[in-house]
Design an enzyme around this catalytic site. Structure first.
Site, PDB file in Angstrom:
ATOM      1  CE1 TYR A  61     -15.460  -2.899 -12.427  1.00  0.00           C
ATOM      2  CE2 TYR A  61     -13.547  -2.518 -13.804  1.00  0.00           C
ATOM      3  CZ  TYR A  61     -14.260  -3.330 -12.950  1.00  0.00           C
ATOM      4  OH  TYR A  61     -13.769  -4.574 -12.609  1.00  0.00           O
ATOM      5  N   PRO A 208      -4.626  -8.128  -6.553  1.00  0.00           N
ATOM      6  CG  PRO A 208      -3.097  -7.311  -8.135  1.00  0.00           C
ATOM      7  CD  PRO A 208      -4.557  -7.270  -7.756  1.00  0.00           C
ATOM      8  CB  ALA A 210      -4.407  -8.511  -0.099  1.00  0.00           C
ATOM      9  CD  GLN A 211     -10.373  -4.927  -0.549  1.00  0.00           C
ATOM     10  OE1 GLN A 211     -10.468  -5.334   0.605  1.00  0.00           O
ATOM     11  NE2 GLN A 211     -11.396  -4.474  -1.231  1.00  0.00           N
ATOM     12  N   GLY A 212      -4.346  -3.503  -0.617  1.00  0.00           N
ATOM     13  CA  GLY A 212      -3.330  -2.675   0.012  1.00  0.00           C
ATOM     14  C   GLY A 212      -2.556  -3.346   1.125  1.00  0.00           C
ATOM     15  CE  LYS A 217      -1.735   4.405   2.415  1.00  0.00           C
ATOM     16  NZ  LYS A 217      -2.723   4.808   1.389  1.00  0.00           N
TER      17      LYS A 217
END
Length: 314
Positions: A61, A208, A210-212, A217
């Site tokens: 990372y 968790p 799902a990428q937003g 949003k």
């Protein structure tokens, strides 16, 4: 705050983990553009203030910067912090010494004598066999530089094999870190969740939200910009598909005065031995994540969400 165990190790951690992939990553997360060291340091401090001291990172990372930032932040607090980091199998790593060297490098960046959890980032090991890799990790447990061993992205069979290799050394396989959310339930259909429960292994659930998608949003009326707009899940048809799920999350959230994201995280926490890894780039995102704990939906509500998201089992 309630705690949960890392597998059968007896090590107690928070029921939610703070993910730090974005801390230092310029390739995917654009670290240094609209957020940087000040924002992630504030996120670290807010996490501790909220009672969350379990952080997940990896040597890759930010090419080690995520670990370095955590190391720096930990030097500025007296509160205990639990770190989970990861070893990345690479083609040029084929001796047990490679594992020891990687542990040494991570501990140096983190400025700690040991970490709570050390995970294998992916199952393919190139020229190093699983036996060699996992026995090298068992050696590190014996030496006290890592408290527990985990794997990541392992199938049910790969996880079972890793469990048995470590068991011969008297070491417990604590965790398997895999993609898992209401909109990504393949670990159930592929038998990973069931095998983990049989063996007493904790699931660390990455992505968790799902990428937003599960934050509320994005809607048909408010579709994303940037790279997400090329992902079919974020396009009109994908957003229409998840609308009933979002409606149910909203309904449950209204009952508990929680956001849809907090309900989605709580669905994971509700399960035995599942810990969501919630990423964050700033204090506000930490506060949102923290709102997923210390409350519990009913079993009926859990089952309603399980039923409505069955299309995402495959």
């Amino acid at each position: 705050m309630a705690t949960t165990s890392l597998g059968k190790t007896g090590i107690k951690v928070n029921p939610i983990c703070i993910g730090t992939w974005a801390w230092g990553d310029t390739l995917f997360w654009n670290y240094g553009s609209n957020y940087g060291a000040n924002e992630v340091e504030a996120a670290f401090k807010t996490s501790l203030e909220a009672g969350i001291n379990f952080f997940d990172t990896a040597e890759v990372y930010g090419n080690g910067l995520s670990e370095e930032l955590l190391g720096k932040f930990m030097q500025e607090t007296e509160q205990p912090v639990q770190i989970a980091t990861k070893y990345g199998p690479m083609p040029w790593r084929f001796f047990p010494e490679s594992v020891a060297d990687a542990v040494t490098a991570s501990l140096k960046r983190l400025i700690v004598p040991k970490v709570t959890l050390y995970q294998v980032h992916w199952p393919f090991t190139f020229l190093m066999s699983q036996e060699t890799l996992l026995n090298a990790l068992a050696d590190e447990v014996k030496q006290g530089r890592i408290e527990a061993v985990g794997v990541s992205n392992y199938s049910a069979e790969e996880m079972r094999q890793a469990y048995e290799i470590l068991e011969k050394r008297g070491v417990i396989l604590a965790t398997n870190q895999v993609r898992y959310s209401l909109l990504s339930r393949q670990i159930e259909s592929k038998g990973i969740l069931q095998k983990a429960r049989e063996l007493g292994i904790t699931i660390l659930a990455y992505s968790p939200l799902a990428q937003g998608l599960l934050t509320g949003k994005y809607t048909v009326e408010k579709q994303p910009m940037g790279a997400r707009r090329f992902d079919s899940r974020f396009q009109k048809s994908g957003l229409e598909k998840i609308a009933p799920v979002m409606s149910l999350l909203t309904e449950i959230g209204d009952k508990y005065d929680k956001t849809v994201a907090q309900v989605a995280l709580n669905w994971l926490i509700f399960q035995d031995s599942v810990i969501p890894i919630a990423g964050c780039k700033n204090s506000e995102q930490v506060r949102q994540n923290a709102g997923a704990i210390d409350w519990e939906m009913t079993e009926e509500e859990f089952n309603q969400l399980e039923e409505i998201t069955r299309p995402w089992l495959s």
